[in-house]
Design an enzyme around this catalytic site. Structure first.
Site, PDB file in Angstrom:
ATOM      1  N   GLY A 109       0.810  -1.216   0.000  1.00  0.00           N
ATOM      2  CA  GLY A 109       0.000   0.000   0.000  1.00  0.00           C
ATOM      3  C   GLY A 109       0.844   1.266   0.000  1.00  0.00           C
ATOM      4  CB  SER A 165      -2.239  -2.868   1.291  1.00  0.00           C
ATOM      5  OG  SER A 165      -1.248  -3.664   1.910  1.00  0.00           O
ATOM      6  CB  ALA A 166      -2.132  -8.421  -0.276  1.00  0.00           C
ATOM      7  CG  HIS A 167      -0.322  -6.241   5.140  1.00  0.00           C
ATOM      8  ND1 HIS A 167      -0.328  -5.866   6.466  1.00  0.00           N
ATOM      9  CD2 HIS A 167       0.089  -5.159   4.448  1.00  0.00           C
ATOM     10  CE1 HIS A 167       0.074  -4.597   6.554  1.00  0.00           C
ATOM     11  NE2 HIS A 167       0.325  -4.153   5.343  1.00  0.00           N
ATOM     12  CB  CYS A 178       2.499   3.965  10.543  1.00  0.00           C
ATOM     13  SG  CYS A 178       1.408   2.795   9.757  1.00  0.00           S
ATOM     14  CG  ASN A 214      -5.085   4.350   8.638  1.00  0.00           C
ATOM     15  OD1 ASN A 214      -5.289   5.415   8.059  1.00  0.00           O
ATOM     16  ND2 ASN A 214      -4.017   4.156   9.385  1.00  0.00           N
ATOM     17  CB  THR A 235      11.610 -10.336 -11.336  1.00  0.00           C
ATOM     18  OG1 THR A 235      12.645 -10.174 -12.303  1.00  0.00           O
ATOM     19  CG2 THR A 235      10.942 -11.696 -11.505  1.00  0.00           C
TER      20      THR A 235
HETATM   21  C1  LIG Z   1      -1.686  -0.053   6.101  1.00  0.00           C
HETATM   22  C2  LIG Z   1      -2.058   1.144   5.309  1.00  0.00           C
HETATM   23  C3  LIG Z   1      -1.226   1.602   4.271  1.00  0.00           C
HETATM   24  C4  LIG Z   1       0.112   0.997   3.969  1.00  0.00           C
HETATM   25  O1  LIG Z   1       0.016  -0.264   3.388  1.00  0.00           O
HETATM   26  P1  LIG Z   1       1.297  -1.234   3.448  1.00  0.00           P
HETATM   27  O2  LIG Z   1       0.928  -2.360   2.538  1.00  0.00           O
HETATM   28  O3  LIG Z   1       1.457  -1.654   4.882  1.00  0.00           O
HETATM   29  O4  LIG Z   1       2.458  -0.463   2.944  1.00  0.00           O
HETATM   30  C5  LIG Z   1      -1.645   2.698   3.541  1.00  0.00           C
HETATM   31  N1  LIG Z   1      -2.812   3.294   3.802  1.00  0.00           N
HETATM   32  C6  LIG Z   1      -3.635   2.891   4.772  1.00  0.00           C
HETATM   33  C7  LIG Z   1      -4.926   3.583   4.976  1.00  0.00           C
HETATM   34  C8  LIG Z   1      -3.285   1.799   5.568  1.00  0.00           C
HETATM   35  O5  LIG Z   1      -4.100   1.417   6.550  1.00  0.00           O
END
Ligand SMILES: *Cc1c(COP(=O)(O)O)cnc(C)c1O
Length: 388
Positions: A71, A199-201, A325, A151, A237
């Site tokens: 993300g 973002s996948a996680h 963060c 978030n 890659t």
């Molecule tokens: C977690 C998050 C990101 C960052 O994503 P990552 O894959 O961890 O770099 C960006 N924006 C928001 C709103 C998030 O919650």
């Protein structure tokens, strides 16, 4: 010991179905998708399928999906890539004051290299006023970036309206949908944005992979210069293992997000009602109804956020204080500052965020522990004991 994970907005556990979809690429399927032999082709096919899965999830077409290393990378690309691409037309960008650091710091970086940035204020619920976005536009403005949902406090922003204002003014619009995706309807056509980050996680997928939706025709510079991958816009890659996981996670959520959201909302409301009834001097943050279903954000008066987090952790309950963060800094996060929490409450922002795997029993355990921990911390707080 009981362990309860209520920090799904920091990261989520990987769905076992996602892990199974990734498994072959750790073992027998290892080709480089750029190669035209059969080993390469099987991986190129995997990528094409994942691109389709992500596109379907977002209401986009596969040609508009670009894989990234998460993300933060997609946000950096969206902000800097459009600012640089449109620099000959003007050097001004706009974002909200409560963006994720990936957007905020990208705008600050642009300021350091000669751009101008406007940070839109929010009201006490964390809402951006679309009129303020409109007022901020100048003939020099290249980009407006306002997140789909915050978030930390979960407030859902009027992104469709902001995107419409941008379109009328010929300004590129981006939205960070990392927190929103999988919790609410996310459709790029309905939103009308030019760029959108996931973002996948944060979606029961793996860490270190994400995607940027780039509407066809949007002017953007590459962020990672290198090979021809991702149409020459993001060299290197590809992370085939992660991309297979992101695709599967999106496919699953396309079918299941509504039932997940309903489940998470039920747990969230159960917890909120209980702690509001039991714990005095507590402020609920975020918008009362324009809010993600999986976030409960509270400020607990007369208690220190880090102490609360650590004491909950000792009881096995994992929550976030401020945003992951910004841990390490004693400063309240930009979001907490921007919504203007009264001083006695501003030191104790706590976020509990829910995922599809959480259970009612976990919530009931958390309610007991929360009540007990707050009472214990207050019993040793001089300001609590001296309050009028
Ligand atoms: C977690 C998050 C990101 C960052 O994503 P990552 O894959 O961890 O770099 C960006 N924006 C928001 C709103 C998030 O919650």
């Amino acid at each position: 010991m009981t362990r309860v994970y209520l920090d799904n907005n920091s990261t989520t556990p990987v769905d076992p179905r996602v892990a199974a979809a990734m498994e072959p690429y750790l073992h027998e399927v290892f080709g480089n998708p750029s190669n035209i032999h059969s080993f390469g082709r099987e991986c190129a096919e995997t990528m094409a399928e994942a691109r389709e899965q992500v596109a379907t999830f977002l209401g986009a077409s596969p040609e508009e999906i670009f894989f990234t290393g998460g993300g933060s990378e997609a946000d950096n690309w969206a902000v800097k890539g459009t600012a640089f691409a449109r620099a000959d037309h003007g050097k001004h960008v706009v974002c909200s004051a409560i963006e994720h650091s990936a957007v905020l710091e990208s705008c600050r970086y642009l300021e350091s290299v000669g751009f101008r940035a406007t940070y839109l204020p929010v009201d006490r619920y964390g809402l951006v006023d679309p009129d303020a976005a409109k007022q901020a536009l100048t003939p020099e403005t290249a980009l407006v970036s306002v997140m789909l949902a915050n978030n930390e406090i979960g407030t859902i922003e009027p992104v469709a309206e902001i995107a419409r204002i941008c379109r009328e003014a010929g300004v590129t619009s981006h939205t960070d949908a990392v927190a929103a995706a999988g919790k609410m309807r996310v459709d790029v056509k309905e939103l009308g944005v030019d760029l959108l980050t996931i973002s996948a996680h944060k979606l029961q997928g793996p860490k270190g992979v994400g995607a940027l939706y780039i509407r066809e025709g949007t002017k953007i510079h590459p962020l990672v210069h290198g090979g021809h991958q991702e149409k020459g816009l993001r060299g290197g890659t590809e992370n085939v293992i992660g991309i297979a996981g992101l695709g599967k996670a999106c496919e699953i959520l396309k079918a299941e997000w509504q039932q997940n959201a309903e489940h998470e909302r039920k747990l969230r409301d159960r917890l909120e009602q209980a702690i509001m009834a039991r714990v005095p001097e507590l402020i609920l943050d975020g918008h009362p109804d324009k809010r993600l279903p999986n976030i409960c954000h509270v400020c607990v008066g007369y208690v220190e956020g880090e102490a609360l987090l650590m004491n909950l952790d000792m009881e096995g309950v994992a929550v976030a204080s401020g945003s992951a963060c910004s841990t390490g800094s004693a400063e309240p996060s930009p979001t907490i500052k921007a919504i203007g929490i009264p001083p006695l409450f501003a030191n104790s922002p706590v976020r509990l965020s829910f995922g599809p795997g959480n259970t009612e029993a976990e919530i009931d355990y958390t309610i007991e522990v929360f009540d007990k921990v707050v009472a214990r911390l207050r019993s040793i707080s001089p300001i609590w004991n001296r309050r009028a």
